[in-house]
Design a protein around this motif. Structure first.
Motif, mmCIF file in Angstrom:
data_model
loop_
_atom_site.group_PDB
_atom_site.id
_atom_site.type_symbol
_atom_site.label_atom_id
_atom_site.label_comp_id
_atom_site.label_asym_id
_atom_site.label_seq_id
_atom_site.Cartn_x
_atom_site.Cartn_y
_atom_site.Cartn_z
ATOM 1 N N PHE A 73 0.826 -1.329 0.212
ATOM 2 C CA PHE A 73 0.264 -0.067 0.114
ATOM 3 C C PHE A 73 1.015 1.107 -0.070
ATOM 4 C CE2 PHE A 73 -2.795 -3.079 1.946
ATOM 5 C CZ PHE A 73 -3.879 -2.864 1.001
ATOM 6 N N ILE A 74 1.928 1.092 0.592
ATOM 7 C CA ILE A 74 3.067 2.306 0.809
ATOM 8 C C ILE A 74 3.360 2.655 -0.764
ATOM 9 C CG2 ILE A 74 5.237 3.252 1.155
ATOM 10 C CD1 ILE A 74 4.662 1.771 3.860
ATOM 11 N N GLY A 75 3.544 1.482 -1.547
ATOM 12 C CA GLY A 75 4.059 1.599 -3.129
ATOM 13 C C GLY A 75 2.933 2.258 -3.889
ATOM 14 N N ILE A 76 1.719 1.957 -3.445
ATOM 15 C CA ILE A 76 0.515 2.363 -4.167
ATOM 16 C C ILE A 76 0.311 3.938 -4.180
ATOM 17 C CG2 ILE A 76 -1.953 2.547 -4.615
ATOM 18 C CD1 ILE A 76 -1.945 -0.670 -3.975
ATOM 19 N N MET A 77 0.555 4.178 -2.763
ATOM 20 C CA MET A 77 0.446 5.550 -2.529
ATOM 21 C C MET A 77 1.494 6.453 -3.116
ATOM 22 S SD MET A 77 0.714 7.567 1.116
ATOM 23 C CE MET A 77 2.383 7.693 1.018
ATOM 24 N N MET A 78 2.593 5.893 -3.208
ATOM 25 C CA MET A 78 3.984 6.679 -3.731
ATOM 26 C C MET A 78 3.642 6.754 -5.432
ATOM 27 S SD MET A 78 5.780 7.580 -1.529
ATOM 28 C CE MET A 78 6.948 8.347 -2.585
ATOM 29 N N ILE A 79 2.989 5.738 -5.773
ATOM 30 C CA ILE A 79 2.636 5.836 -7.243
ATOM 31 C C ILE A 79 1.721 6.921 -7.487
ATOM 32 C CG2 ILE A 79 1.569 4.458 -9.223
ATOM 33 C CD1 ILE A 79 2.694 1.929 -8.241
ATOM 34 N N GLY A 80 0.709 7.032 -6.591
ATOM 35 C CA GLY A 80 -0.245 7.968 -6.795
ATOM 36 C C GLY A 80 0.338 9.596 -6.788
ATOM 37 N N VAL A 81 1.096 9.514 -5.845
ATOM 38 C CA VAL A 81 1.935 10.967 -5.656
ATOM 39 C C VAL A 81 2.707 11.415 -7.024
ATOM 40 C CG1 VAL A 81 3.615 11.974 -4.303
ATOM 41 C CG2 VAL A 81 1.994 10.926 -3.259
ATOM 42 N N LEU A 82 3.605 10.314 -7.489
ATOM 43 C CA LEU A 82 4.426 10.655 -8.342
ATOM 44 C C LEU A 82 3.590 11.031 -9.611
ATOM 45 C CD1 LEU A 82 6.992 7.759 -8.096
ATOM 46 C CD2 LEU A 82 7.456 10.066 -7.700
ATOM 47 N N ALA A 83 2.390 10.057 -9.958
ATOM 48 C CA ALA A 83 1.632 10.215 -11.253
ATOM 49 C C ALA A 83 0.884 11.671 -11.259
ATOM 50 C CB ALA A 83 0.456 9.110 -11.240
ATOM 51 N N ALA A 84 0.540 12.304 -10.042
ATOM 52 C CA ALA A 84 -0.038 13.434 -9.852
ATOM 53 C C ALA A 84 0.947 14.449 -10.217
ATOM 54 C CB ALA A 84 -0.653 13.721 -8.578
ATOM 55 N N ASN A 85 2.232 14.332 -9.632
ATOM 56 C CA ASN A 85 3.135 15.282 -9.951
ATOM 57 C C ASN A 85 3.798 15.249 -11.527
ATOM 58 O OD1 ASN A 85 4.403 16.876 -7.682
ATOM 59 N ND2 ASN A 85 3.860 14.734 -6.747
#
Length: 374
Positions: free
Chosen positions: A46-58
């Motif tokens: 889940f930490i990886g999924i959150m990081m993916i979301g943050v990176l995708a938004a940026n």
């Protein structure tokens, strides 16, 4: 769209409320709570999924911004300097600008060690150019000479001097630049942490208690002051971090900053960055020649003329208004002056107060969320 984005802040507040409920009294720095909650509540996947979301938004924001910056540079800077080139040529230049923008950002991330200081630069930098842009839409007296000098002087004070002085050994060790504020003792009211309960200062975590704190001296012109050799208390003092050229300039006029606290010094710096370019433009414009009346009439006619259904009709209407600018005098807040501030119309009132109504609604929703269960 901007208002709907503000609604997301309410969900951020929910995360903060969860943090208060779960970890009250465990952290003394609220900036750490997001990372702490991530570590405590999310598993590896889940930490990886959150990081993916943050990176995708940026990434989605950065690619649009890089394309927009390239288009602005080509159309506003490169094309006027090198006209009559093919579209393929301008497209190639745009791609180069996109490349430089992206890798420039990567280089900045590797070079800059203090994210907060970079954020402060982003606050100050727009004022260098924004003052001229804003005043250009409001004041006929603004001159090209004033804009050129103002941008140079502001860039010198806000960007060049801080970076140069913070790297020169002579300025870093110069005694007048190592002045600090006065040490002060203050009494603050705060919520007790677990350490306060263990020390007998409170009955339970979260209880309101008063503490006496010493506010240590804070550097006026640098971020901090250290010894050249930390192991040697007799080694010379050196300024470290950004040199606050804004405060240095203000000190020329006899302003004493020794009684200021850190927040007041920062506020003074940003106030200077916001006000100085405007004052500089206004003063210099009175001692230099503005643009021709014909140029100004056409520009402000274009500003004040509503967009027409077709480009041809729009051009005709702008030229007509430019030839009869006296028709706009009755709409000015200050008639027969150089200021082009028009009286607000019905739609202006609707937009202004409607926006504030939406702001109030969002604040109300945030207040309701924060006070759930209170």
């Amino acid at each position: 769209g901007m208002m709907f984005k503000r609604v997301m802040m309410i969900f951020w507040a929910l995360a903060g409320l969860l943090a208060i409920g779960l970890y009250a009294g465990q952290l003394n720095d609220p900036d750490l709570i997001w990372g702490y909650m991530t570590k405590q509540l999310l598993g590896p996947g889940f930490i990886g999924i959150m990081m993916i979301g943050v990176l995708a938004a940026n990434m989605s924001s950065l690619d649009v911004q890089s394309v927009s910056l390239a288009a602005l540079f080509v159309h506003q800077v490169y094309k006027p300097l090198f006209p009559h080139k093919s579209e393929e040529h301008y497209l190639f230049v745009s791609r180069i600008i996109i490349f430089l923008t992206i890798f420039g950002g990567i280089g900045m991330a590797l070079y800059v060690k203090n994210l907060l200081e970079l954020f402060k630069y982003f606050i100050s930098m727009p004022a260098i150019f924004g003052a001229a842009i804003w005043l250009g839409f409001m004041w006929r007296r603004l001159s090209k000479t004033a804009v050129t000098i103002q941008i140079f002087v502001s860039f010198l004070i806000i960007v060049i001097i801080p970076n140069v002085f913070s790297s020169w050994d002579a300025t870093r060790s110069y005694a007048p630049f190592l002045k600090q504020t006065q040490e002060r003792q203050i009494v603050v009211e705060t919520k007790a942490l677990r350490a306060d309960v263990e020390a007998g200062l409170a009955q339970h975590a979260g209880e309101r208690i008063t503490k006496t704190r010493m506010v240590p001296p804070y550097p006026l012109f640098f971020d901090r002051i250290t010894r050249e050799d930390p192991a040697d208390p007799n080694s010379r003092l050196l300024g470290v971090g950004r040199f606050n050229a804004e405060l240095w300039v203000l000190s020329w006029f006899g302003i004493d900053f020794s009684g200021f606290n850190k927040a007041q010094l920062e506020a003074t710096r940003f106030a200077f960055d916001a006000i100085f370019p405007l004052l500089c433009l206004i003063v210099l414009s009175y001692f230099s020649k503005p643009a021709s009346r014909k140029t100004l009439d056409y520009f402000f006619a274009k500003v004040h003329t509503p967009i027409q259904p077709t480009p041809e009709e729009d051009k005709r209407k702008v030229e007509e208004n430019a030839a009869h600018m006296h028709h706009f005098e009755s709409r000015k807040l200050f008639p027969k002056t150089h200021w082009e501030l028009h009286k607000p119309m019905k739609m202006d009132y609707i937009g202004f107060f409607g926006t504030w109504a939406l702001v109030g609604l969002i604040i109300l929703l945030l207040w309701l969320v924060v006070n759930i269960g209170a």
